[in-house]
Write a protein that holds these residues in place. Sequence first.
Motif, PDB file in Angstrom:
ATOM      1  N   LEU A   1      16.800  -6.748 -23.127  1.00  0.00           N
ATOM      2  CA  LEU A   1      17.604  -5.658 -22.548  1.00  0.00           C
ATOM      3  C   LEU A   1      19.088  -5.902 -22.755  1.00  0.00           C
ATOM      4  CD1 LEU A   1      15.822  -4.683 -19.187  1.00  0.00           C
ATOM      5  CD2 LEU A   1      15.364  -3.924 -21.519  1.00  0.00           C
TER       6      LEU A   1
ATOM      7  N   THR B   1      11.755  -1.987 -16.842  1.00  0.00           N
ATOM      8  CA  THR B   1      12.202  -1.032 -17.866  1.00  0.00           C
ATOM      9  C   THR B   1      11.983  -1.490 -19.318  1.00  0.00           C
ATOM     10  OG1 THR B   1      14.500  -1.821 -17.773  1.00  0.00           O
ATOM     11  CG2 THR B   1      13.941   0.032 -16.360  1.00  0.00           C
TER      12      THR B   1
ATOM     13  N   GLN C   1      11.486  -1.374 -23.191  1.00  0.00           N
ATOM     14  CA  GLN C   1      11.988  -0.404 -24.161  1.00  0.00           C
ATOM     15  C   GLN C   1      11.030  -0.356 -25.353  1.00  0.00           C
ATOM     16  OE1 GLN C   1      14.960   1.314 -23.272  1.00  0.00           O
ATOM     17  NE2 GLN C   1      14.592   0.202 -21.363  1.00  0.00           N
TER      18      GLN C   1
END
Length: 589
Positions: free
Chosen positions: A475, A524, A526
């Motif tokens: 991230l 989160t 990706q």
Amino acid sequence: MVLSNSPSDGEAQAQLNTLVGGLVVEVLARLGVSLIVSAPGSRSTSLTLAAAENGKIDAISILDERSAGFFALGAAKASGKPVALICTSGTAAANFYPAVIEAQISNVPLLVLSCDRPFDLRNCSAGQVIDQIKLFGNNVNAFYEIGLPENTDSYFNYIRQTLVHSVTKANGLNKGPVHFNFSFREPFICSDPKSISLKLEQLLNSHANVVAKITEHSEPSISPEPLLVEKLTSHRKGLIVVGNAQELANNPDSIKCIAEISHALGWPILADVLSPLRNSQQLLETSTLITHYDYFMRDAEMSEELQPTAILQIGALPTSKVFRAYLKSFSPVQFLLGNGFKNIDPINAHSIPLIATIDALSSAIGPCQVDENWVNSWSNLECDYSARVDRSIQSADFKFEGKVTRLISQYLPENTDVFLANSMTVRYAESFWQKNTTNNSIFCNRGANGIDGTLSTAMGMAHNGKPSLLITGDLAFLHDSNGLLNTHSFDGDLLVILINNDGGGIFEHLPIAESDHFENYFATPQTVNFNQLCESHGVNYQAVEDAETLLMEVRSIAGNGLKVIEIVTDRKNDVKTFYQINHPNTDAN
Ligand SMILES: Cc1ncc(C[n+]2csc(CCOP(=O)(O)OP(=O)(O)O)c2C)c(N)n1
Ligand SMILES: [Mg+2]
């Protein structure tokens, strides 16, 4: 000094702007600025062209001001010298903000030169105008609103002296960013820039002595108060604690002085991974260097036996919660070494500012009575726990991030700078970075702990610098993937070790990991294909799955430019292994 020829109004204005741009850049060069990072824009034309033309300064252009800000930050961190940033009017300067904040907290000298419209085009809905006055608030050491160029000697003297004083504010005892807001009136391009060079030369000849003085200026040594030295040296059971002290990287003498202080007092040195001490040959040879304190302080009985009466703190306090709890339970007197401008006591301890430079403190401490048992207890525990961690790491899978980190600390050649991303990267390094004798420096944006700007800061650090290595999470890498745009202006060697655990592994250590919303709102993950991302930026990429290939990559950084290697790990497994070895206490920030 008056410009000649009575040219047309527009030409005279363009000549004046060109002259002022040239003067600013030349004065910065003479003050020791060796890199200017500019972002494209029109209002900043005179400064940008002057930077591009001035042969003494390396001038590079970076499209994204946020990335440019971090690039400059990295270069200033690694060199210890001020780096200048130039941008146009409007939101451009606002994009420097995160880098300015990091520079302010971690004492990095940055000179931010934003450009603005003249006074008559402000506050009247003219295009691309925002309020740039004191844009960075208290996050800079100083702000200077630079008046509109004037063709007078007093204006030129004012520019010179403002720069001279501002560089002292950025690069003096309490280093940090300084912001200048320049205003320029159009037009910017004059028909005969050569004639301006001649005028600039004449102008500078009359300024030579004033400006030269600053480059010769060196940091003064500050002697400690004798009474405080007496108090400090009266303790037998003391510890020298060196936390985030990245600035020591540019001052190898200070490492020697810390070793001398430790030897004279008989106090072990507890070194955070963000001090250069863990990689110092000198410290391994001459002092008791403790790096596994986090492990043995978890044991209540053991920490009782290791109760200190005094601490000498250099740099920020290590972030380890276990260590902070240990300090709180014994409340030793804490001597905070520094210039006194900054409160470096986040636990409101029994602390006393000890205003001195390390060299002066070292000279002020004479021979002391040393408690050998104290020193030996610490070094025995260090050996014991170092061996335990080694055993755990040997039996762990290569895909465990802690193992990757330990292997890197073992494989890293000399003469290599290291940058650690925030999040688990820096925490794994704190737990698993093995002390060594490479004398390498370690950097991290640990002032504000942002995951923004990671790649750009590392690229700035490596630009015209040493071969360098960045360890980053996925991230953090993606947050600043615009840094890849700088590949073509970047001149250096940087190996990026991308630890891809498919999201924010740090949050796996928090109670939120149990929530149904965890994957969508915290981890989160990706969907980017890193190989393709690198390929589209013309950057070399390789997936690495074993220790031998990692070793080969880490040993061949020099000469390979920017290269990304991806190691895929499993954040859920990593948490389990980490807890088994370490029982971590981690916070996401
Ligand atoms: C600019 C900024 N935004 C958000 C955060 C909060 N934050 C801390 S760690 C983290 C996740 C980082 O993930 P990654 O880089 O993959 O590292 P990992 O946790 O997997 O080691 C986030 C979002 C931050 N520190 N800085
Ligand atoms: Mg991650």
